[in-house]
Design an enzyme around this catalytic site. Structure first.
Site, PDB file in Angstrom:
ATOM      1  N   GLU A 158      10.134  23.408  33.851  1.00 43.75           N
ATOM      2  CA  GLU A 158       8.968  23.299  33.062  1.00 43.75           C
ATOM      3  C   GLU A 158       8.730  21.772  33.645  1.00 43.75           C
ATOM      4  OE1 GLU A 158       9.179  25.418  28.908  1.00 43.75           O
ATOM      5  OE2 GLU A 158      10.218  23.657  28.876  1.00 43.75           O
ATOM      6  N   GLU A 232      10.389  32.572  30.362  1.00 41.82           N
ATOM      7  CA  GLU A 232      11.124  32.302  28.916  1.00 41.82           C
ATOM      8  C   GLU A 232      10.268  33.118  27.965  1.00 41.82           C
ATOM      9  OE1 GLU A 232      12.434  28.439  28.053  1.00 41.82           O
ATOM     10  OE2 GLU A 232      13.242  28.046  29.803  1.00 41.82           O
TER      11      GLU A 232
END
Length: 581
Positions: A158, A232
């Site tokens: 991320e 995710e």
């Protein structure tokens, strides 16, 4: 040799189409004797892959040291995954977030003044190079190109939520390749960060828990061809102290999984099994206010903290069966649980009186940070002499994260980072009174720019406006309690260890409850279960069966304040607090 291919129309393995149906399972949050059980339940769910992060800070606790043993035996975990016929998505960091202490970045990096984490700072990249040089060669046989289960490796984590330096990502990619990674790389970002966090030539994947169509559409806009994947798929969430236990209904989560798979996307379910932030390993968030994460990482996942299937597991299994083969085997039954019992803690030991057993005091003209002391976890005890009797105001620029203040051994107050507290008033009983400040690292920040999170007392420390000199800073990592000397229970002022014993006929999973206790940590047979706090929401700590032994067992509780009782309770079910539903 099999190699994952990233084709225009999706993934291919051995020249056959592959839809990745994966679940998150972090080996470092699960007792190693329970890895096989959790991986078996992954296969029974219908998964063909599992995902795991790698915590740099545990594998390299100090510069020049690297561990792959015990609960950090990643090769063994990979062997067990392969034995179940599961592929592996490896996410080695260097930054992992994961609601894990410091996002997995080792605290010793912060001993360098001015270091810029997750950047091209040569000091950071040099440390990453050393880390990958230690980690990756032992994993080479486990890459799919060598016949192993690892089919892809994540490049950072991320990053688009943190920065936008493609040069940094390119440097990481080069390091991974230099150290032997020859399987595909991928990045993951939330949909709004996909442009900032990606690297040309590396597969982009998206992270989200809802708004499936919008998330996949943005991924396709940023990446016109290639596999669609949610790396995710958030089916629950983590908890913080003082809040509620966050849950998500099985029906709602399963409906979004159905949308994902119906769109032809691959998925990594976050989490299949969350596990536990044992010991001091929980992370924290700070978006203006510091919020430490609780000990449980149950995450309202498909397998609960003890690894038992939940209603969400069953709902997901039904959805997966619409799109992929699911083993024709019955669902695994819940594991055996301990018989509930009360345990008397009949011996104690003062932490302040025996602090010298845990670390050597360092004298300086100011308090030293944990990082300057070469310490990652636990507490630091700061001591100085008060210059005068009478009213006093102690002022500290930054408390990281919670300071208990004592004068001549008597508690006079607490300063908490979470409450933005910096000053405390008290009366010094005499000239030359002894000032002690016990500071707890409650978890380094794991997300955002606040990851540069040094611990202890930072900046100026004054009493009535004047700086104190001749401080001693004593590290208390509490990584072993073996040297403590216990005496029969007696009233103790301030933080103290409380010891008791109990017997079990046959080890089984259980949950420890501490009604009447305030705040502290627990060990069973020397194994650190983690933190407890009367603020909740979590009121029980998971006790894995493998930490117990037939017959006599020991429990040690470090209570930082006081308790209204001398007993704790072993229970057969968890209590993670009031739900947010």
């Amino acid at each position: 040799m099999p190699r994952l291919e990233i084709a225009a129309d999706g993934f291919r393995l051995d020249d056959r189409p592959l839809r990745i149906i994966s679940g998150g399972l972090h080996y470092f949050r699960v007792h190693p004797e329970q890895w096989a059980d959790r991986l078996h339940k992954a296969r029974l769910l219908g998964l063909n892959t599992v995902e795991t992060y790698v915590p740099w800070n545990l594998h390299a606790p100090r510069p020049g040291e690297f561990r792959l043993d015990g609960g950090l035996d990643l090769p063994r975990f990979l062997d067990l995954a392969a034995a179940e016929g599961l592929h592996v998505l490896l996410r080695p960091g260097p930054y992992i977030c994961a609601e894990w202490e410091g996002g997995g970045l080792p605290s010793w990096l912060l001993a360098e003044d001015g270091i810029e984490l997750r950047s091209r700072d040569p000091r950071f990249l040099g440390a990453v190079d050393d880390y990958l040089a230690d980690l990756l060669p032992p994993l080479k046989p486990y890459l799919s190109t060598s016949g192993g289960p690892i089919i892809a490796v994540q490049l950072e984590n991320e990053y688009g939520a943190y920065g936008d330096d493609a040069g940094y990502l390119a440097d990481l990619a080069e390091l991974l390749h230099t150290h032997g990674v020859d399987v595909p790389l991928f990045t993951c970002d939330q949909p709004s960060d996909l442009a900032r966090g990606g690297l040309d030539g590396v597969l982009r994947t998206a992270n989200f828990g809802s708004r499936v169509d919008a998330g996949l559409a943005e991924l396709r806009r940023q990446q016109p061809t290639g596999p669609l994947m949610c790396s995710e798929f958030w089916i629950g969430w983590f908890d913080r102290w003082g809040a509620v236990h966050i849950t998500r209904s099985p029906a709602d989560a399963a409906a979004d999984l159905d949308r994902l798979l119906a769109a032809g996307a691959s998925v990594n379910i976050y989490m299949l099994h969350g596990g536990t932030n044992f010991g001091f390993t929980n992370g924290a968030n700070d978006k203006g206010t510091y919020r430490p994460t609780v000990t449980s990482y149950d995450y309202d996942a498909l397998l609960d903290e003890a690894g038992d299937p939940t209603p969400k597991y069953e709902a997901f299994r039904e959805v997966i069966a619409k799109y992929a083969p699911v083993p024709d085997e019955p669902l695994p039954a819940p594991a055996a649980k301990l018989v509930p019992t009360d345990i008397e803690l009949d011996s104690c030991a003062s932490l302040l009186d025996q602090a010298h057993l845990f670390g050597r005091a360092v004298i300086a003209d100011r308090p030293l940070t944990m990082e300057q002391l070469g310490q990652s976890f636990g507490f630091v005890l700061y001591e100085a002499v008060l210059p005068a009797a009478g009213p006093a105001v102690l002022r500290i620029d930054e408390v990281r994260d919670r300071a208990q203040v004592f004068v001549d051994g008597q508690p006079v107050g607490v300063l908490e980072r979470e409450n933005h507290e910096h000053a405390l008033a008290f009366t010094a009983p005499r000239h030359g009174a002894h000032l002690a400040v016990l500071v707890e690292n409650q978890g380094r920040v794991n997300y955002g720019t606040a990851i540069h999170d040094r611990k202890g007392l930072l900046g100026r420390v004054t009493v009535n406006g004047e700086a104190l000199a001749d401080w001693t800073s004593r590290p208390l990592p509490l990584d072993s309690l073996d040297a403590l000397a216990f005496i029969p229970a007696a009233p103790v002022v301030g933080p103290a260890f409380h010891l008791g014993t109990f017997t079990v006929d046959r080890p089984a999973d259980g949950y420890l409850a501490l009604p009447g206790w305030t705040k502290g940590l627990v060990w069973v047979n020397g194994f650190p279960l983690g933190r407890y706090c009367s603020r909740g929401p979590q009121t029980t700590l998971y006790v894995p069966a493998p930490v117990l032994r037939p017959g006599r067992n020991e429990i040690t509780v470090l209570e930082l304040h006081a308790s209204a009782t001398s007993t704790v309770e072993l229970r057969d079910r968890p209590d993670l607090g009031p739900r947010d539903e």
